[in-house]
Scaffold this active site. Sequence first.
Site, short mmCIF file in Angstrom:
data_model
loop_
_atom_site.label_atom_id
_atom_site.label_comp_id
_atom_site.label_asym_id
_atom_site.label_seq_id
_atom_site.Cartn_x
_atom_site.Cartn_y
_atom_site.Cartn_z
N GLU A 239 -1.95 -1.43 -3.97
CA GLU A 239 -2.79 -0.25 -4.16
C GLU A 239 -2.00 1.05 -4.25
O GLU A 239 -1.05 1.26 -3.49
CB GLU A 239 -3.77 -0.12 -2.98
CG GLU A 239 -4.73 -1.29 -2.87
CD GLU A 239 -5.81 -1.01 -1.85
OE1 GLU A 239 -7.00 -1.12 -2.20
OE2 GLU A 239 -5.47 -0.67 -0.69
N HIS A 240 -2.42 1.89 -5.20
CA HIS A 240 -2.14 3.33 -5.23
C HIS A 240 -0.73 3.72 -5.68
O HIS A 240 -0.32 4.86 -5.44
CB HIS A 240 -2.40 3.98 -3.86
CG HIS A 240 -3.71 3.62 -3.24
ND1 HIS A 240 -4.90 3.68 -3.92
CD2 HIS A 240 -4.01 3.18 -1.99
CE1 HIS A 240 -5.89 3.30 -3.12
NE2 HIS A 240 -5.38 2.98 -1.95
N GLU B 160 -6.53 -0.90 -6.16
CA GLU B 160 -7.08 0.42 -6.41
C GLU B 160 -5.99 1.26 -7.07
O GLU B 160 -4.86 1.31 -6.58
CB GLU B 160 -7.51 1.11 -5.11
CG GLU B 160 -8.90 0.77 -4.67
CD GLU B 160 -9.34 1.65 -3.50
OE1 GLU B 160 -10.50 1.51 -3.10
OE2 GLU B 160 -8.54 2.46 -2.99
N TYR C 197 -5.55 7.51 -6.03
CA TYR C 197 -6.55 8.58 -5.95
C TYR C 197 -6.00 9.91 -6.45
O TYR C 197 -6.76 10.77 -6.89
CB TYR C 197 -6.96 8.82 -4.49
CG TYR C 197 -7.69 7.77 -3.75
CD1 TYR C 197 -7.92 6.51 -4.27
CD2 TYR C 197 -8.18 8.04 -2.47
CE1 TYR C 197 -8.60 5.54 -3.55
CE2 TYR C 197 -8.87 7.09 -1.73
CZ TYR C 197 -9.07 5.83 -2.28
OH TYR C 197 -9.74 4.90 -1.54
N TRP D 130 0.82 -1.21 0.00
CA TRP D 130 0.00 0.00 0.00
C TRP D 130 0.85 1.26 0.00
O TRP D 130 1.72 1.43 0.85
CB TRP D 130 -0.90 0.00 1.24
CG TRP D 130 -1.90 1.12 1.32
CD1 TRP D 130 -3.01 1.28 0.55
CD2 TRP D 130 -1.88 2.22 2.24
NE1 TRP D 130 -3.71 2.41 0.95
CE2 TRP D 130 -3.03 3.01 1.98
CE3 TRP D 130 -1.01 2.61 3.27
CZ2 TRP D 130 -3.33 4.16 2.70
CZ3 TRP D 130 -1.31 3.76 3.99
CH2 TRP D 130 -2.46 4.52 3.70
N ARG D 131 0.60 2.10 -0.99
CA ARG D 131 1.13 3.46 -0.97
C ARG D 131 0.02 4.39 -0.50
O ARG D 131 -1.11 4.31 -0.97
CB ARG D 131 1.60 3.88 -2.37
CG ARG D 131 1.97 5.35 -2.44
CD ARG D 131 2.23 5.89 -3.82
NE ARG D 131 2.13 7.35 -3.76
CZ ARG D 131 1.05 8.04 -4.07
NH1 ARG D 131 -0.04 7.43 -4.52
NH2 ARG D 131 1.03 9.35 -3.94
N ALA D 132 0.36 5.31 0.41
CA ALA D 132 -0.65 6.19 1.01
C ALA D 132 -0.98 7.33 0.06
O ALA D 132 -0.24 8.31 -0.05
CB ALA D 132 -0.14 6.73 2.33
N ASP D 133 -2.12 7.20 -0.63
CA ASP D 133 -2.65 8.35 -1.35
C ASP D 133 -3.73 9.04 -0.53
O ASP D 133 -4.42 9.93 -1.01
CB ASP D 133 -3.17 7.95 -2.73
CG ASP D 133 -4.23 6.87 -2.67
OD1 ASP D 133 -4.56 6.41 -1.56
OD2 ASP D 133 -4.73 6.48 -3.73
#
Length: 257
Positions: free
Chosen positions: A127-128, A149, A152, A83-86
Amino acid sequence: MPVTIADVPGAVVAGMTIDAGTVESPSLLQVGKPNGNGGRSDAADPTTLSDVYFRVGGPHVGKVDTALEVNSDDVLIDHTWVWRADHGVEPFTAGVSGDTDRWRTNTGRVGAEINGDRVTATGLFVEHFQTYNTIWHGEDGTTVLYQNELPYDPPSQADWQQPDGTLGWAGYEVADDVTRHRLYGGGVYGYQRNAGPGITTESGFEVPETPGVRLHHVATVHLDGVGIIRHVVNDVGTQADPSNQGVPEYVVDHPTP
């Protein structure tokens, strides 16, 4: 420096979260050395990653080039979330909910890069990331359950566009020179909220058109926001956009039997 696993059979990494720091790392977890492992893998005693999680940003700034890099053959990935924090709690302000700042600060180029042969993933969640979330170079790879995902937070279409002009990066990419691969059950979801009139991604899944590369039961979904995913696999499948929000666009088999 990344966590590294040597080119050996039987290594097990389980129940672990790896957090990116503020100085960019080439990877967070590297399994085996690049360019192969000299035949020291063992399909009967695979290196196994079970419940291993990756976080790039969120509660603080994080930076990585490729979060998970698998170079060894015969690796088993048994449930991982990359997970990358968008979205997060950092005090960013530019863009929607700070997304423009986040895109430029919480950097992660690739989520998972699989270079080894005969790698199997059961429950791969990525994700992201800012280019390919997952890119598969190895032969005879198998994924059972993939979830993605798209990011964003691209500030503009120009930030989400390949050098050759292709709009966006597929959420799941099998490299052009791969001849054998299987994916059973996959979803790529779009929720781009940071740029109007919208961010377009050409395809949720991108694979070479060859008989040995087969995808079964894959879908794209427009979750919310202003983004568009034009096709499910390559140029096949219905567009996912705000007009069909929350409705999966399916491809049962690719290529069609």
